[in-house]
Write a protein that holds these residues in place. Structure first.
Motif, mmCIF file in Angstrom:
data_model
loop_
_atom_site.group_PDB
_atom_site.id
_atom_site.type_symbol
_atom_site.label_atom_id
_atom_site.label_comp_id
_atom_site.label_asym_id
_atom_site.label_seq_id
_atom_site.Cartn_x
_atom_site.Cartn_y
_atom_site.Cartn_z
ATOM 1 N N CYS A 1 0.875 -1.180 0.000
ATOM 2 C CA CYS A 1 0.000 0.000 0.000
ATOM 3 C C CYS A 1 0.908 1.224 0.000
ATOM 4 O O CYS A 1 1.525 1.543 1.019
ATOM 5 C CB CYS A 1 -0.895 -0.007 1.236
ATOM 6 S SG CYS A 1 -1.968 -1.443 1.301
ATOM 7 N N GLN B 1 -6.531 7.187 2.499
ATOM 8 C CA GLN B 1 -6.799 5.768 2.778
ATOM 9 C C GLN B 1 -7.075 5.020 1.479
ATOM 10 O O GLN B 1 -7.857 5.487 0.655
ATOM 11 C CB GLN B 1 -8.014 5.625 3.722
ATOM 12 C CG GLN B 1 -8.255 4.195 4.175
ATOM 13 C CD GLN B 1 -9.356 4.064 5.216
ATOM 14 O OE1 GLN B 1 -10.083 5.025 5.484
ATOM 15 N NE2 GLN B 1 -9.478 2.898 5.793
ATOM 16 N N GLU C 1 -1.064 3.976 5.910
ATOM 17 C CA GLU C 1 -2.309 3.210 5.794
ATOM 18 C C GLU C 1 -2.766 2.685 7.161
ATOM 19 O O GLU C 1 -3.970 2.573 7.414
ATOM 20 C CB GLU C 1 -2.080 2.050 4.808
ATOM 21 C CG GLU C 1 -3.320 1.433 4.245
ATOM 22 C CD GLU C 1 -4.223 2.406 3.487
ATOM 23 O OE1 GLU C 1 -3.727 3.169 2.651
ATOM 24 O OE2 GLU C 1 -5.436 2.375 3.736
ATOM 25 N N ASP D 1 3.089 -1.230 4.371
ATOM 26 C CA ASP D 1 2.577 0.144 4.395
ATOM 27 C C ASP D 1 3.768 1.061 4.082
ATOM 28 O O ASP D 1 4.548 1.392 4.968
ATOM 29 C CB ASP D 1 2.000 0.406 5.802
ATOM 30 C CG ASP D 1 1.386 1.785 5.948
ATOM 31 O OD1 ASP D 1 1.297 2.514 4.935
ATOM 32 O OD2 ASP D 1 0.990 2.125 7.082
#
Ligand code: NAD
Length: 321
Positions: free
Chosen positions: A218, A227, A252, A291
């Motif tokens: 992400c 998000q 995230e 993340d």
């Protein structure tokens, strides 16, 4: 002082060198040899610009410096310049004298793509074959190109909020000789690896869009409020990051932590997996999630590498400063 202008970076920097630099600095961060300074980011009240600094010191690589820059939303329309502008400054850690000034625009895309690639190398299943892209903007092309070098991928599937942008990533898949298929989000269940790289402020990818065993990178959420994936997904996954403090505040993981679904202690440094102090993936059906929030040390690592290349190739401009 050495200057490596933006126009020289494409000829000098390689994806392989960016990968090595980022992998090494993540390892140094987890070993406690390198640390990032607090990020400064300000709306300057001029041209709607966001401007800031990301800095750090890598004691292992002896790299000290900062990236200065940000986002000027009117650049493209008004001045035919790209909206993201940045410059990296490196300093001699022995003396404090400025060592180099390096164009940071292309380097930012290369180091961001290198980060997700490092996560794929260390966390994705070795038998991963289908890669899913959520996002098809500027960064997505760099992400996909780098990720395809990390495994034996045979198919790319992609979803984008603006479907007319999907040809951007289709082109990259085709260049690698891999078929591309546009899909709806629930079809991401086919993917063994998913990269999300959007500027969204609400989740697109839901927990039931992701299959057991998938690795997610992400990469888009780098600010409070952004998000890309449903918070519940982080509760199902083993979560890794570049920098835990950033992950839980601007990454995230901020949403899952705020909702009480995971704790800060559930977020692990990817560097620990690289160093072998965290086991990383331990089963074929485990979901792993990286993340990637983007840290200053990544910028310094790739800038230091490119300065060495520029010196070796006699491209660096030397200024008495
Ligand atoms: P871009 O403007 O070129 O592309 C934006 C992407 O987000 C497009 O795919 C667009 O369709 C999608 N998008 C826009 N609104 C959306 C919505 N409401 N829902 C879902 N998708 C939406 O931007 P870019 O340069 O590719 O950057 C993408 C993101 O990556 C940004 O958030 C940027 O801040 C972030 N970024 C992160 C790092 C890092 O180190 N983690 C580094 C650079 C950029």
């Amino acid at each position: 002082m050495l200057i490596v202008p933006e126009c020289e970076i494409a000829n000098l920097m390689t994806r392989a060198a960016a990968f090595d630099a980022v992998e090494q600095v993540f390892a140094a961060m987890a070993a406690g040899d390198a640390y990032n300074f607090p990020v400064v980011r300000e709306a300057i009240g001029h041209e709607d610009a966001l401007y800031g600094f990301k800095g750090g010191f890598d004691r292992a690589g002896l790299t000290l410096g900062l990236k200065a820059g940000g986002y000027w939303p009117n650049n493209l329309e008004k001045r035919d310049l790209i909206n993201h502008q940045s410059t990296v400054f490196l300093f001699d850690p022995d003396t404090g004298k400025v060592r180099a000034m390096v164009g940071g625009n292309l380097l930012t895309a290369l180091r961001t793509a290198a980060a997700s690639s490092v996560s794929i190398k260390h966390l994705a299943r070795k038998d991963a074959r289908v890669i899913g892209m959520v996002g098809a903007g500027h960064q997505a092309t760099f992400q996909l190109r780098a990720a395809l070098e990390q495994g034996e991928f045979t198919k790319v599937i992609g979803w984008n909020y603006h479907p007319e942008m999907l040809p951007n990533i289709e082109k990259i898949a085709n260049e690698a000789g891999i078929p591309f298929q546009p899909v709806d989000l629930p079809d991401m269940i086919e993917a063994d690896v998913i990269i999300s790289i959007t500027s969204a402020f609400s989740p697109s990818l839901m927990a039931d869009h992701v299959a057991p065993g998938c690795h997610l990178a992400c990469m888009g959420t780098d600010t409070k409020g952004k998000q890309e994936v449903e918070a519940a997904l982080l509760a199902q996954a083993t979560v890794f990051t570049d920098e835990v403090a950033q992950s839980v505040s601007i990454g995230e993981a901020q949403h899952a932590v705020a909702a009480g679904l995971i704790a800060q202690s559930d977020v692990h440094q990817l560097g620990a997996v690289i160093n072998g102090t965290h086991a990383g993936r331990i089963s074929a059906d485990q979901i792993t999630l990286f993340d990637g929030t983007g840290v200053g040390l990544q910028d310094l690592a790739v800038a230091a590498a490119v300065v060495d290349m520029a010196v070796a190739q006699k491209i660096a401009i030397e200024v008495d400063f």
